[in-house]
Design a protein around this motif. Structure first.
Motif, mmCIF file in Angstrom:
data_model
loop_
_atom_site.group_PDB
_atom_site.id
_atom_site.type_symbol
_atom_site.label_atom_id
_atom_site.label_comp_id
_atom_site.label_asym_id
_atom_site.label_seq_id
_atom_site.Cartn_x
_atom_site.Cartn_y
_atom_site.Cartn_z
ATOM 1 N N LEU A 62 -26.593 -13.692 12.754
ATOM 2 C CA LEU A 62 -26.465 -13.860 11.285
ATOM 3 C C LEU A 62 -27.940 -13.961 10.528
ATOM 4 C CD1 LEU A 62 -23.489 -16.245 11.258
ATOM 5 C CD2 LEU A 62 -23.472 -13.882 10.687
ATOM 6 N N PRO A 63 -28.280 -13.193 9.617
ATOM 7 C CA PRO A 63 -29.894 -13.058 9.089
ATOM 8 C C PRO A 63 -29.856 -14.379 8.303
ATOM 9 C CG PRO A 63 -28.475 -11.385 8.142
ATOM 10 C CD PRO A 63 -27.759 -11.705 9.285
ATOM 11 N N HIS A 64 -28.844 -14.877 7.586
ATOM 12 C CA HIS A 64 -28.736 -16.141 6.891
ATOM 13 C C HIS A 64 -27.175 -16.608 6.715
ATOM 14 C CE1 HIS A 64 -28.523 -12.620 4.019
ATOM 15 N NE2 HIS A 64 -28.139 -13.337 2.906
ATOM 16 N N ASN A 65 -27.096 -17.320 5.765
ATOM 17 C CA ASN A 65 -25.707 -17.735 5.891
ATOM 18 C C ASN A 65 -25.203 -17.791 4.442
ATOM 19 O OD1 ASN A 65 -23.257 -18.975 6.090
ATOM 20 N ND2 ASN A 65 -23.802 -21.030 6.330
ATOM 21 N N HIS A 66 -24.952 -16.331 3.979
ATOM 22 C CA HIS A 66 -24.245 -16.045 2.834
ATOM 23 C C HIS A 66 -23.130 -15.160 3.140
ATOM 24 C CE1 HIS A 66 -28.147 -16.305 0.175
ATOM 25 N NE2 HIS A 66 -27.575 -17.598 0.347
ATOM 26 N N ALA A 92 -27.356 -23.650 9.059
ATOM 27 C CA ALA A 92 -26.350 -24.294 9.602
ATOM 28 C C ALA A 92 -25.658 -25.328 8.710
ATOM 29 C CB ALA A 92 -26.587 -24.517 11.018
ATOM 30 N N THR A 93 -25.694 -25.185 7.535
ATOM 31 C CA THR A 93 -25.495 -25.995 6.454
ATOM 32 C C THR A 93 -24.552 -25.271 5.360
ATOM 33 O OG1 THR A 93 -26.237 -27.819 4.944
ATOM 34 C CG2 THR A 93 -27.413 -25.515 5.210
ATOM 35 N N ASP A 94 -24.123 -26.197 4.379
ATOM 36 C CA ASP A 94 -23.501 -25.689 3.107
ATOM 37 C C ASP A 94 -24.150 -24.831 2.298
ATOM 38 O OD1 ASP A 94 -20.809 -26.504 4.007
ATOM 39 O OD2 ASP A 94 -21.371 -28.559 3.623
ATOM 40 N N CYS A 95 -23.862 -23.811 1.964
ATOM 41 C CA CYS A 95 -24.790 -22.969 0.991
ATOM 42 C C CYS A 95 -23.876 -22.631 -0.351
ATOM 43 C CB CYS A 95 -25.319 -21.735 1.454
ATOM 44 S SG CYS A 95 -26.464 -21.885 2.853
ATOM 45 N N ALA A 96 -24.399 -22.386 -1.313
ATOM 46 C CA ALA A 96 -23.769 -22.141 -2.673
ATOM 47 C C ALA A 96 -24.592 -21.297 -3.646
ATOM 48 C CB ALA A 96 -23.518 -23.594 -3.394
ATOM 49 N N LEU A 108 -20.599 -19.671 5.616
ATOM 50 C CA LEU A 108 -19.867 -20.546 6.480
ATOM 51 C C LEU A 108 -20.350 -22.223 6.114
ATOM 52 C CD1 LEU A 108 -20.703 -18.504 9.655
ATOM 53 C CD2 LEU A 108 -18.273 -18.712 8.608
ATOM 54 N N PRO A 109 -19.071 -22.847 6.164
ATOM 55 C CA PRO A 109 -19.351 -24.309 5.833
ATOM 56 C C PRO A 109 -19.897 -24.933 7.027
ATOM 57 C CG PRO A 109 -17.137 -23.899 6.322
ATOM 58 C CD PRO A 109 -17.718 -22.544 6.200
ATOM 59 N N SER A 110 -20.728 -26.046 6.869
ATOM 60 C CA SER A 110 -21.386 -26.837 7.716
ATOM 61 C C SER A 110 -20.275 -27.262 9.012
ATOM 62 C CB SER A 110 -22.121 -27.950 7.505
ATOM 63 O OG SER A 110 -21.105 -28.852 6.617
ATOM 64 N N LYS A 154 -27.723 -26.916 1.177
ATOM 65 C CA LYS A 154 -27.463 -28.404 0.948
ATOM 66 C C LYS A 154 -28.493 -29.028 2.282
ATOM 67 C CE LYS A 154 -24.217 -31.431 -0.240
ATOM 68 N NZ LYS A 154 -22.972 -31.424 0.112
ATOM 69 N N ARG A 155 -29.148 -30.081 1.887
ATOM 70 C CA ARG A 155 -30.231 -30.884 2.388
ATOM 71 C C ARG A 155 -29.664 -31.981 2.615
ATOM 72 N NH1 ARG A 155 -35.684 -27.610 0.202
ATOM 73 N NH2 ARG A 155 -35.210 -25.671 1.180
ATOM 74 N N GLY A 156 -29.424 -32.589 3.576
ATOM 75 C CA GLY A 156 -28.720 -33.979 3.618
ATOM 76 C C GLY A 156 -27.503 -34.006 2.788
#
Length: 279
Positions: A62-66, A92-96, A108-110, A154-156
């Motif tokens: 996965l080149p990134h998480n979109h 490996a975190t939530d993205c939006a 993918l969700p965390s 998402k960071r923290g």
């Protein structure tokens, strides 16, 4: 080395399906690898129609998480629990994606990575998928296209703008090292010229080909999301980098591709769902 486009924004035949996503099937030495999983389970049906089995895939990169490159991941894992998923740890975190006051999740969700931690290789900057197949993070030699301000990570507990420093690309050697390598990229948020320059700095060998999306598409494949001068600049820089062939697709869009082709000519081609490359 064999590469087949299983999911892309267009299809070479009306017997195949297209979506705004990217999934490349790769046979490399004795391994079977997916680069991206498309936006959905669509790649599974296309693979079936192309007489390709996805039930014995060794690795998913996965080149990134979109969603456009990770949307089919959970389907793949259900079909093939033995597959190993490679992703840089940053993603490996939530993205939006934020559009105005509306925020919608992408990727993918965390919770997925917590539930599947034994299947995932979450690396920090560099990883080896198998012999002569590497995943790398691009350095920033010049500013990339300025159309990515809507993406968040998402960071923290807080959301922050995604600077795409965690986006990765693949470098594959189909034969002898001295004969060169192939670059695979998902969306090139970090800039396609930055990606090529990074690879050239790390490996002193010819660039046989560059394959993937270049992040130029607007709301549809016939629109661009960056300035015409930026696309011209990218084409000119790619011309200077002594690349063999360029096979672009997905988020480059048809309009972006046509504008690149004005400078690059026959050096660049569009890769549709169902088309195959061999190196």
């Amino acid at each position: 080395m064999r590469i087949v486009a299983l999911s892309e924004n267009t299809a070479v035949s009306d017997k195949l399906f297209a979506e705004h996503g990217l999934c490349l099937y790769i046979e490399h030495n004795d391994k079977k690898i997916l680069f991206g999983s498309g936006a959905s389970a669509l790649f599974v049906e296309n693979a079936k129609r192309l007489d390709i089995s996805v039930d014995n895939i060794d690795a998913l990169v996965l080149p990134h998480n979109h969603t456009s490159v990770s949307g089919g991941t959970e389907v793949l894992i259900k079909r093939n629990p033995a597959v190993t998923v490679f992703l840089r740890k940053d993603y490996a975190t939530d993205c939006a994606e934020q559009k105005g006051i509306f925020r919608s999740r992408t990727g993918l969700p965390s919770s997925f990575f917590k539930a599947n931690k034994l299947k995932c290789v979450l690396f920090t900057a560099f990883s080896e998928v198998c012999k002569d197949f590497y995943i790398v993070t691009a350095k920033h030699y010049e500013k990339a296209h300025s159309n990515d301000k809507t993406y968040l990570k998402k960071r923290g507990r807080k959301w922050a703008k995604d600077d795409f420093s965690g986006e990765t690309f693949a470098v594959c050697f189909p034969g002898r090292r001295k004969d060169g390598f192939v670059i695979l990229t998902g969306c090139s948020h970090s800039g396609i010229t930055n990606i090529v320059k990074t690879a050239r700095e790390m490996w002193d060998a010819p660039v046989i080909a560059v394959i993937g999306g270049f992040n130029m598409m607007g709301g549809n494949i016939n629109r661009i999301s960056c300035g015409a001068d930026e696309i011209k600049h990218t084409a000119t820089e790619l011309q200077k980098l002594d690349i063999g062939y360029i096979y672009t697709c997905h988020c480059t869009g048809r309009k972006g591709y046509e504008m690149l082709k004005e400078t690059l000519g026959d050096q660049i081609q569009y890769l549709h769902t169902g088309e195959e490359l061999k190196f």
